[in-house]
Design a protein around this motif. Sequence first.
Motif, PDB file in Angstrom:
ATOM      1  N   ASN A  59       0.806  -1.229   0.000  1.00 38.66           N
ATOM      2  CA  ASN A  59       0.000   0.000   0.000  1.00 38.66           C
ATOM      3  C   ASN A  59       0.836   1.274   0.000  1.00 38.66           C
ATOM      4  O   ASN A  59       0.367   2.326   0.451  1.00 38.66           O
ATOM      5  CB  ASN A  59      -0.951   0.020   1.209  1.00 38.66           C
ATOM      6  N   VAL A  60       2.057   1.192  -0.490  1.00 42.57           N
ATOM      7  CA  VAL A  60       2.920   2.365  -0.577  1.00 42.57           C
ATOM      8  C   VAL A  60       2.875   2.916  -1.996  1.00 42.57           C
ATOM      9  O   VAL A  60       3.093   2.174  -2.957  1.00 42.57           O
ATOM     10  CB  VAL A  60       4.381   2.020  -0.204  1.00 42.57           C
ATOM     11  N   THR A  61       2.584   4.196  -2.136  1.00 40.72           N
ATOM     12  CA  THR A  61       2.572   4.818  -3.455  1.00 40.72           C
ATOM     13  C   THR A  61       3.956   4.740  -4.082  1.00 40.72           C
ATOM     14  O   THR A  61       4.953   5.064  -3.436  1.00 40.72           O
ATOM     15  CB  THR A  61       2.157   6.302  -3.340  1.00 40.72           C
ATOM     16  N   GLY A  62       4.008   4.300  -5.332  1.00 37.34           N
ATOM     17  CA  GLY A  62       5.285   4.223  -6.033  1.00 37.34           C
ATOM     18  C   GLY A  62       6.059   2.943  -5.780  1.00 37.34           C
ATOM     19  O   GLY A  62       7.259   2.884  -6.072  1.00 37.34           O
ATOM     20  N   THR A  63       5.368   1.911  -5.270  1.00 29.94           N
ATOM     21  CA  THR A  63       6.055   0.648  -4.964  1.00 29.94           C
ATOM     22  C   THR A  63       6.835   0.117  -6.157  1.00 29.94           C
ATOM     23  O   THR A  63       7.992  -0.307  -6.021  1.00 29.94           O
ATOM     24  CB  THR A  63       5.037  -0.419  -4.497  1.00 29.94           C
ATOM     25  N   LYS A  81       8.128   1.655  -8.603  1.00 32.93           N
ATOM     26  CA  LYS A  81       9.306   2.462  -8.897  1.00 32.93           C
ATOM     27  C   LYS A  81      10.433   2.139  -7.911  1.00 32.93           C
ATOM     28  O   LYS A  81      11.602   2.055  -8.301  1.00 32.93           O
ATOM     29  CB  LYS A  81       8.954   3.952  -8.843  1.00 32.93           C
ATOM     30  N   LYS A 100       8.183   4.903   4.822  1.00 31.81           N
ATOM     31  CA  LYS A 100       7.570   6.046   5.495  1.00 31.81           C
ATOM     32  C   LYS A 100       8.532   6.774   6.425  1.00 31.81           C
ATOM     33  O   LYS A 100       8.182   7.827   6.969  1.00 31.81           O
ATOM     34  CB  LYS A 100       6.322   5.592   6.258  1.00 31.81           C
ATOM     35  N   ASP A 156       0.747  19.402  -5.383  1.00 34.04           N
ATOM     36  CA  ASP A 156      -0.416  18.688  -4.874  1.00 34.04           C
ATOM     37  C   ASP A 156      -1.703  19.279  -5.475  1.00 34.04           C
ATOM     38  O   ASP A 156      -1.653  20.171  -6.342  1.00 34.04           O
ATOM     39  CB  ASP A 156      -0.452  18.685  -3.345  1.00 34.04           C
ATOM     40  N   GLU A 191       9.141   8.917  -0.999  1.00 33.27           N
ATOM     41  CA  GLU A 191       9.012  10.112  -1.837  1.00 33.27           C
ATOM     42  C   GLU A 191      10.316  10.410  -2.562  1.00 33.27           C
ATOM     43  O   GLU A 191      10.315  10.764  -3.753  1.00 33.27           O
ATOM     44  CB  GLU A 191       8.599  11.303  -0.977  1.00 33.27           C
ATOM     45  N   ILE A 223      10.818   7.909  -5.438  1.00 34.96           N
ATOM     46  CA  ILE A 223       9.953   8.214  -6.588  1.00 34.96           C
ATOM     47  C   ILE A 223      10.545   9.357  -7.405  1.00 34.96           C
ATOM     48  O   ILE A 223      10.573   9.312  -8.641  1.00 34.96           O
ATOM     49  CB  ILE A 223       8.536   8.561  -6.105  1.00 34.96           C
TER      50      ILE A 223
END
Length: 222
Positions: A37-41, A43, A64, A187, A202, A205
Amino acid sequence: MNIKKSAVTAITTLSILSFTLGGQISAAGGSFNDLGNVTGTEKIISLKDQGLIKGVTNTQFLPKNLMTAGQGIQFISGGLQLSLAAIDFNKAPIASEIFKKVKDNAWYAEAFINAHYNGVDIPKDIDPSKTMTKELFTALLVQGVEKAGNLPMINIVPVEISDDSQLDPSYQGSVQRSLKYNISTLDANRKFNPKSELTRAEAAIMLYNALEYLKAHPAPVQ
Protein backbone atom coordinates in the motif's frame (compact mmCIF):
# COMPACT_ATOMS: atom_id res chain seq x y z
CA MET A 1 41.19 12.37 -18.07
CA ASN A 2 42.18 9.45 -15.86
CA ILE A 3 41.86 9.19 -12.10
CA LYS A 4 45.12 8.68 -10.31
CA LYS A 5 45.37 5.20 -8.83
CA SER A 6 45.85 6.56 -5.33
CA ALA A 7 42.44 8.24 -5.42
CA VAL A 8 40.67 5.13 -6.65
CA THR A 9 42.40 2.92 -4.10
CA ALA A 10 41.65 5.22 -1.18
CA ILE A 11 38.00 5.68 -2.08
CA THR A 12 37.46 1.98 -2.72
CA THR A 13 39.06 1.14 0.61
CA LEU A 14 36.85 3.69 2.33
CA SER A 15 33.74 2.17 0.79
CA ILE A 16 34.69 -1.35 1.86
CA LEU A 17 35.59 -0.18 5.37
CA SER A 18 32.31 1.68 5.78
CA PHE A 19 30.18 -1.35 4.94
CA THR A 20 32.40 -3.66 6.98
CA LEU A 21 31.83 -1.47 10.01
CA GLY A 22 28.11 -1.60 9.40
CA GLY A 23 26.29 1.25 7.70
CA GLN A 24 22.62 2.16 7.80
CA ILE A 25 22.11 1.11 4.19
CA SER A 26 22.19 -2.63 3.53
CA ALA A 27 23.59 -4.37 0.48
CA ALA A 28 21.27 -5.18 -2.41
CA GLY A 29 19.62 -8.56 -2.48
CA GLY A 30 16.35 -10.10 -1.36
CA SER A 31 12.99 -8.36 -1.52
CA PHE A 32 11.50 -5.56 0.52
CA ASN A 33 8.54 -6.80 2.57
CA ASP A 34 7.30 -3.42 3.81
CA LEU A 35 6.04 -1.80 0.60
CA GLY A 36 2.39 -2.85 0.85
CA ASN A 37 0.00 0.00 0.00
CA VAL A 38 2.92 2.37 -0.58
CA THR A 39 2.57 4.82 -3.46
CA GLY A 40 5.29 4.22 -6.03
CA THR A 41 6.05 0.65 -4.96
CA GLU A 42 6.87 -0.41 -8.53
CA LYS A 43 9.31 2.46 -8.90
CA ILE A 44 11.08 1.61 -5.65
CA ILE A 45 11.35 -2.04 -6.65
CA SER A 46 12.68 -1.08 -10.09
CA LEU A 47 15.42 1.07 -8.58
CA LYS A 48 16.29 -1.66 -6.12
CA ASP A 49 16.44 -4.33 -8.83
CA GLN A 50 18.80 -2.14 -10.84
CA GLY A 51 21.05 -1.82 -7.80
CA LEU A 52 20.56 1.94 -7.68
CA ILE A 53 19.09 2.14 -4.18
CA LYS A 54 19.32 -0.09 -1.14
CA GLY A 55 17.21 -0.78 1.89
CA VAL A 56 17.87 -0.20 5.55
CA THR A 57 18.09 -4.00 5.71
CA ASN A 58 17.87 -6.62 2.97
CA THR A 59 14.12 -6.93 3.49
CA GLN A 60 13.11 -3.49 4.75
CA PHE A 61 13.04 -0.23 2.85
CA LEU A 62 11.19 1.71 5.56
CA PRO A 63 9.34 3.82 2.98
CA LYS A 64 7.57 6.05 5.49
CA ASN A 65 10.72 6.89 7.43
CA LEU A 66 12.03 10.41 6.94
CA MET A 67 15.01 10.70 4.64
CA THR A 68 18.23 11.76 6.34
CA ALA A 69 20.74 13.91 4.51
CA GLY A 70 23.19 11.01 4.45
CA GLN A 71 20.60 8.76 2.83
CA GLY A 72 19.52 11.51 0.45
CA ILE A 73 23.01 12.14 -0.88
CA GLN A 74 23.51 8.37 -1.23
CA PHE A 75 20.29 8.19 -3.28
CA ILE A 76 21.44 11.00 -5.56
CA SER A 77 25.03 9.84 -5.97
CA GLY A 78 24.28 6.13 -6.28
CA GLY A 79 21.08 6.52 -8.25
CA LEU A 80 22.64 8.81 -10.85
CA GLN A 81 25.86 6.78 -10.73
CA LEU A 82 27.99 9.83 -10.13
CA SER A 83 31.67 8.97 -10.02
CA LEU A 84 35.15 10.45 -10.19
CA ALA A 85 36.00 8.71 -13.47
CA ALA A 86 36.54 11.94 -15.40
CA ILE A 87 38.43 13.79 -12.68
CA ASP A 88 42.17 13.83 -11.99
CA PHE A 89 43.44 14.30 -8.44
CA ASN A 90 46.86 14.95 -7.02
CA LYS A 91 45.65 13.20 -3.88
CA ALA A 92 42.52 11.28 -2.93
CA PRO A 93 39.72 13.62 -1.84
CA ILE A 94 38.73 13.47 1.82
CA ALA A 95 35.13 14.07 2.84
CA SER A 96 35.92 15.73 6.16
CA GLU A 97 38.03 18.36 4.37
CA ILE A 98 34.94 19.41 2.40
CA PHE A 99 32.07 18.88 4.82
CA LYS A 100 32.25 19.87 8.47
CA LYS A 101 30.04 17.07 9.79
CA VAL A 102 30.87 14.17 7.43
CA LYS A 103 33.24 11.62 8.93
CA ASP A 104 35.65 9.90 6.57
CA ASN A 105 34.67 6.41 7.73
CA ALA A 106 30.93 7.03 7.37
CA TRP A 107 29.05 4.76 4.95
CA TYR A 108 27.87 7.82 2.99
CA ALA A 109 31.25 9.59 2.77
CA GLU A 110 32.02 8.36 -0.75
CA ALA A 111 28.58 9.48 -1.95
CA PHE A 112 29.23 13.00 -0.62
CA ILE A 113 32.58 13.12 -2.40
CA ASN A 114 31.16 11.86 -5.71
CA ALA A 115 28.24 14.26 -5.61
CA HIS A 116 30.41 17.24 -4.66
CA TYR A 117 32.85 16.71 -7.52
CA ASN A 118 29.99 16.25 -9.97
CA GLY A 119 28.55 19.68 -9.45
CA VAL A 120 26.06 19.00 -6.64
CA ASP A 121 26.31 22.01 -4.35
CA ILE A 122 25.82 20.34 -0.98
CA PRO A 123 25.94 22.78 1.96
CA LYS A 124 29.33 22.43 3.63
CA ASP A 125 27.75 22.40 7.10
CA ILE A 126 25.05 19.82 6.29
CA ASP A 127 24.38 17.30 9.05
CA PRO A 128 24.06 13.80 7.51
CA SER A 129 21.95 12.61 10.44
CA LYS A 130 19.31 15.31 10.08
CA THR A 131 16.24 14.98 7.85
CA MET A 132 16.07 16.62 4.42
CA THR A 133 13.41 19.05 3.31
CA LYS A 134 11.71 18.52 -0.02
CA GLU A 135 13.19 21.70 -1.47
CA LEU A 136 16.77 20.79 -0.53
CA PHE A 137 16.57 17.25 -1.90
CA THR A 138 14.92 18.55 -5.06
CA ALA A 139 17.59 21.19 -5.64
CA LEU A 140 20.45 18.74 -5.15
CA LEU A 141 18.82 16.06 -7.28
CA VAL A 142 18.22 18.50 -10.13
CA GLN A 143 21.86 19.60 -10.01
CA GLY A 144 22.96 15.98 -10.21
CA VAL A 145 20.57 15.23 -13.08
CA GLU A 146 21.72 18.21 -15.11
CA LYS A 147 25.36 17.26 -14.61
CA ALA A 148 24.85 13.55 -15.28
CA GLY A 149 22.80 14.20 -18.41
CA ASN A 150 24.85 17.18 -19.58
CA LEU A 151 21.51 18.93 -19.98
CA PRO A 152 21.44 22.28 -21.78
CA MET A 153 20.27 25.48 -20.14
CA ILE A 154 16.56 25.92 -20.80
CA ASN A 155 14.16 28.83 -20.71
CA ILE A 156 10.92 27.85 -19.03
CA VAL A 157 7.68 29.57 -18.25
CA PRO A 158 7.47 29.36 -14.45
CA VAL A 159 4.66 27.20 -13.12
CA GLU A 160 2.37 28.83 -10.59
CA ILE A 161 3.15 27.42 -7.14
CA SER A 162 0.65 28.52 -4.53
CA ASP A 163 3.17 28.32 -1.68
CA ASP A 164 6.04 29.79 -3.68
CA SER A 165 6.63 32.36 -0.92
CA GLN A 166 7.76 29.51 1.35
CA LEU A 167 10.50 28.44 -1.05
CA ASP A 168 14.09 29.37 -0.31
CA PRO A 169 14.89 31.84 -3.15
CA SER A 170 18.06 29.91 -4.03
CA TYR A 171 15.99 26.78 -4.71
CA GLN A 172 13.24 28.36 -6.82
CA GLY A 173 14.95 27.74 -10.16
CA SER A 174 15.73 24.11 -9.35
CA VAL A 175 12.18 23.46 -8.18
CA GLN A 176 10.74 24.97 -11.36
CA ARG A 177 13.06 22.81 -13.49
CA SER A 178 12.12 19.73 -11.44
CA LEU A 179 8.50 20.34 -12.42
CA LYS A 180 9.54 20.79 -16.06
CA TYR A 181 11.51 17.51 -15.93
CA ASN A 182 8.53 15.76 -14.25
CA ILE A 183 10.76 14.88 -11.32
CA SER A 184 8.37 16.41 -8.81
CA THR A 185 4.74 17.47 -8.82
CA LEU A 186 2.43 19.87 -7.06
CA ASP A 187 -0.42 18.69 -4.87
CA ALA A 188 -4.11 19.22 -5.59
CA ASN A 189 -3.86 22.76 -4.22
CA ARG A 190 -0.82 23.53 -6.41
CA LYS A 191 1.42 23.48 -3.38
CA PHE A 192 5.00 22.20 -3.46
CA ASN A 193 5.33 22.00 0.33
CA PRO A 194 9.02 22.95 0.25
CA LYS A 195 9.64 22.76 3.99
CA SER A 196 8.06 19.32 4.41
CA GLU A 197 10.40 16.54 5.49
CA LEU A 198 10.82 14.00 2.72
CA THR A 199 10.14 10.29 3.24
CA ARG A 200 12.35 7.61 1.77
CA ALA A 201 9.53 6.56 -0.58
CA GLU A 202 9.01 10.11 -1.84
CA ALA A 203 12.73 10.52 -2.49
CA ALA A 204 12.88 7.21 -4.36
CA ILE A 205 9.95 8.21 -6.59
CA MET A 206 11.66 11.49 -7.44
CA LEU A 207 14.89 9.67 -8.26
CA TYR A 208 13.01 7.23 -10.51
CA ASN A 209 11.32 10.12 -12.32
CA ALA A 210 14.70 11.81 -12.78
CA LEU A 211 16.17 8.70 -14.35
CA GLU A 212 13.17 8.40 -16.67
CA TYR A 213 13.80 11.96 -17.84
CA LEU A 214 17.46 11.20 -18.50
CA LYS A 215 16.49 8.06 -20.38
CA ALA A 216 14.22 10.12 -22.64
CA HIS A 217 16.85 12.86 -23.04
CA PRO A 218 20.22 11.12 -23.43
CA ALA A 219 23.36 13.19 -23.15
CA PRO A 220 24.67 14.43 -26.51
CA VAL A 221 27.60 12.53 -27.96
CA GLN A 222 30.83 14.45 -27.42
